[in-house]
Design a protein around this motif. Structure first.
Motif, mmCIF file in Angstrom:
data_model
loop_
_atom_site.group_PDB
_atom_site.id
_atom_site.type_symbol
_atom_site.label_atom_id
_atom_site.label_comp_id
_atom_site.label_asym_id
_atom_site.label_seq_id
_atom_site.Cartn_x
_atom_site.Cartn_y
_atom_site.Cartn_z
ATOM 1 N N ASP A 192 0.820 -1.207 0.000
ATOM 2 C CA ASP A 192 0.000 0.000 0.000
ATOM 3 C C ASP A 192 0.859 1.264 0.000
ATOM 4 O OD1 ASP A 192 -2.161 -1.582 -0.016
ATOM 5 O OD2 ASP A 192 -2.858 -1.097 2.003
ATOM 6 N N VAL A 193 1.898 1.262 0.816
ATOM 7 C CA VAL A 193 2.753 2.441 0.897
ATOM 8 C C VAL A 193 3.489 2.654 -0.417
ATOM 9 C CG1 VAL A 193 4.713 3.507 2.064
ATOM 10 C CG2 VAL A 193 3.019 2.250 3.384
ATOM 11 N N THR A 194 3.969 1.568 -1.016
ATOM 12 C CA THR A 194 4.673 1.687 -2.289
ATOM 13 C C THR A 194 3.755 2.268 -3.354
ATOM 14 O OG1 THR A 194 6.058 -0.204 -1.714
ATOM 15 C CG2 THR A 194 5.998 0.425 -4.024
ATOM 16 N N LEU A 195 2.517 1.805 -3.399
ATOM 17 C CA LEU A 195 1.577 2.328 -4.393
ATOM 18 C C LEU A 195 1.235 3.786 -4.104
ATOM 19 C CD1 LEU A 195 -0.183 1.964 -6.830
ATOM 20 C CD2 LEU A 195 -1.916 0.881 -5.395
ATOM 21 N N LEU A 196 1.088 4.111 -2.842
ATOM 22 C CA LEU A 196 0.799 5.504 -2.482
ATOM 23 C C LEU A 196 1.949 6.422 -2.901
ATOM 24 C CD1 LEU A 196 -1.421 7.109 -1.061
ATOM 25 C CD2 LEU A 196 -0.217 6.771 1.089
ATOM 26 N N ASP A 197 3.174 5.954 -2.683
ATOM 27 C CA ASP A 197 4.340 6.746 -3.088
ATOM 28 C C ASP A 197 4.438 6.834 -4.613
ATOM 29 O OD1 ASP A 197 5.109 7.418 -0.554
ATOM 30 O OD2 ASP A 197 6.497 5.756 -0.300
ATOM 31 N N LEU A 198 4.059 5.770 -5.294
ATOM 32 C CA LEU A 198 4.036 5.803 -6.768
ATOM 33 C C LEU A 198 3.037 6.861 -7.244
ATOM 34 C CD1 LEU A 198 4.876 4.219 -9.490
ATOM 35 C CD2 LEU A 198 2.662 3.100 -9.219
ATOM 36 N N LEU A 199 1.851 6.846 -6.664
ATOM 37 C CA LEU A 199 0.815 7.826 -7.027
ATOM 38 C C LEU A 199 1.299 9.242 -6.777
ATOM 39 C CD1 LEU A 199 -2.319 6.079 -5.529
ATOM 40 C CD2 LEU A 199 -2.112 6.822 -7.892
ATOM 41 N N ASP A 200 1.862 9.447 -5.607
ATOM 42 C CA ASP A 200 2.355 10.782 -5.253
ATOM 43 C C ASP A 200 3.339 11.291 -6.292
ATOM 44 O OD1 ASP A 200 1.044 11.631 -3.045
ATOM 45 O OD2 ASP A 200 2.607 11.139 -1.602
ATOM 46 N N ARG A 201 4.237 10.410 -6.703
ATOM 47 C CA ARG A 201 5.307 10.846 -7.601
ATOM 48 C C ARG A 201 4.847 11.015 -9.045
ATOM 49 N NH1 ARG A 201 6.667 9.583 -3.284
ATOM 50 N NH2 ARG A 201 8.404 10.732 -2.387
ATOM 51 N N LEU A 202 4.158 10.040 -9.577
ATOM 52 C CA LEU A 202 3.805 10.099 -10.990
ATOM 53 C C LEU A 202 2.680 11.087 -11.281
ATOM 54 C CD1 LEU A 202 5.575 7.539 -10.985
ATOM 55 C CD2 LEU A 202 4.085 6.659 -12.782
ATOM 56 N N LEU A 203 1.820 11.324 -10.289
ATOM 57 C CA LEU A 203 0.678 12.211 -10.549
ATOM 58 C C LEU A 203 0.865 13.609 -9.991
ATOM 59 C CD1 LEU A 203 -2.310 9.760 -9.954
ATOM 60 C CD2 LEU A 203 -1.122 10.297 -12.076
ATOM 61 N N GLN A 204 1.816 13.784 -9.083
ATOM 62 C CA GLN A 204 2.021 15.118 -8.521
ATOM 63 C C GLN A 204 3.428 15.638 -8.708
ATOM 64 O OE1 GLN A 204 -0.662 16.190 -5.133
ATOM 65 N NE2 GLN A 204 -0.196 14.126 -4.472
ATOM 66 N N GLY A 205 4.363 14.749 -9.076
ATOM 67 C CA GLY A 205 5.732 15.179 -9.327
ATOM 68 C C GLY A 205 6.049 15.103 -10.807
ATOM 69 N N GLY A 206 7.317 15.228 -11.125
ATOM 70 C CA GLY A 206 7.740 15.104 -12.510
ATOM 71 C C GLY A 206 7.579 16.386 -13.311
ATOM 72 N N ILE A 207 8.205 16.365 -14.485
ATOM 73 C CA ILE A 207 8.142 17.530 -15.366
ATOM 74 C C ILE A 207 6.733 17.714 -15.905
ATOM 75 C CG2 ILE A 207 8.943 18.485 -17.564
ATOM 76 C CD1 ILE A 207 11.483 16.908 -17.225
ATOM 77 N N VAL A 208 6.298 18.944 -15.873
ATOM 78 C CA VAL A 208 5.017 19.303 -16.484
ATOM 79 C C VAL A 208 5.300 20.326 -17.577
ATOM 80 C CG1 VAL A 208 2.768 20.375 -16.118
ATOM 81 C CG2 VAL A 208 3.747 18.883 -14.368
#
Lengths: 82, 233
Positions: A22-38
């Motif tokens: 669960d934590v790994t998926l939550l961290d994945l969501l945080d990064r791919l949907l709220q981080g990264g180049i826009v």
């Protein structure tokens, strides 16, 4: 980071660190949907996986709002469960 | 229409060549920068766990060839010319961010309140609501404030131990009612084991919260100029 239960690539050769599925998926969501180049683009996002949404609807909705702000443009939210 | 995976140094492209060919990916260059893109296949707009992991898998594979600024999931651009324009418009900022993440990875740290120690509104009349009688509203607000104070204390103690091990960091305090803190730390690849050990030590020391670490991740939280460090609540 390797998806839970699968064997895949990792960043470099470091030991994989997990915080539980669960934590790994939550961290994945945080990064791919709220981080990264826009950059300027035309984006339409919809959350389709009910398990994913159940785990972190807050993250998914927050990410859409964050992307709307970053792009300063229209975005549609089809199929997001209420 | 093309799908952006990330931005890297143009000099990394030769080392990526096999990976790009194997995955059917293309690249656009502007100056010293290069952007990696793929075809938009199927419903890219659909957010699912499988598609997120697919994006992550490509980004991690590309990172094997050198520093990379990962793209947010779902970045769709009209064509290669538009992508080149985007690189040109932000070339200075992207180059600075690339320099900042070179040789480093992101580690995620998340704290969760231990059972019964969330400091917030309690069930069954225990904790902050005890003895409040009809003053439930006041008790509720008081409990919320208590929770925030506890979260700020825990987040500060965790960050104080970890920030020195990272070249940049960012954290959110009380991202949800059950989590006092969620942070991201940009760490040298060879410092990952030491960082992990420090997180484990924190987890064992803190009775109020469980502290967990995931990664290494591509530097999603550090794609802005100056490494993207900062805090928010």
């Amino acid at each position: 980071v390797t998806p839970p239960g699968a064997i895949g690539t990792t960043v470099g050769a470091e030991a994989r660190i997990r915080g539980g599925q669960d934590v790994t998926l939550l961290d994945l969501l945080d990064r791919l949907l709220q981080g990264g180049i826009v950059i300027q683009g035309d984006i339409t996002l919809a959350a389709a996986d009910i398990d994913l949404v159940n785990l972190s609807l807050r993250v998914a909705v927050g990410a859409v709002e964050s992307m709307r702000r970053d792009l300063r443009g229209p975005i549609s939210r089809e199929a997001l469960p209420s | 229409v093309i799908y952006l995976y990330g931005v890297c140094h143009g000099s990394s492209l030769p080392a990526m060549r096999d990976e790009l060919e194997r995955r059917g990916l293309g690249s656009v260059r502007f100056g010293e920068l290069a952007a990696i893109f793929g075809d938009v296949a199927g419903e890219v707009a659909l957010v699912s766990e499988e598609r997120l992991w697919e994006h992550e898998d490509v980004v991690e594979a590309l990172m094997g060839a050198g520093a990379l600024l990962p793209a947010r999931y779902g970045m769709v651009i009209a064509d290669e010319a538009a992508l080149e324009e985007a690189l040109e418009a932000r070339a200075t900022e992207l180059a600075a961010a690339l320099r900042a993440v070179g040789g480093k990875v992101e580690l995620a740290v998340r704290a969760r309140f231990s059972a019964g120690i969330d400091g917030g509104p309690q069930r069954d009349g225990e904790g902050p609501q005890e003895g409040e009688g009809e003053g439930g509203g006041t008790a509720y607000m008081s409990a919320l404030m208590q929770r925030r104070r506890l979260a700020e204390d825990l987040a500060g103690r965790i960050d104080a131990r970890l920030a020195g091990l990272a070249s940049a960091s960012t954290k959110r305090t009380l991202p949800s009612a059950t989590q006092p803190m969620a942070g991201a730390y940009l760490v040298e690849r060879d410092a990952v084991a030491g960082f992990r050990a420090q997180v484990q030590a924190l987890d064992e020391e803190m009775a109020e919260a469980e502290v967990v670490c995931t990664g290494p991740w591509p530097p999603y939280s550090f794609t802005g100029a100056g490494g993207g460090a900062g805090d928010e609540s």
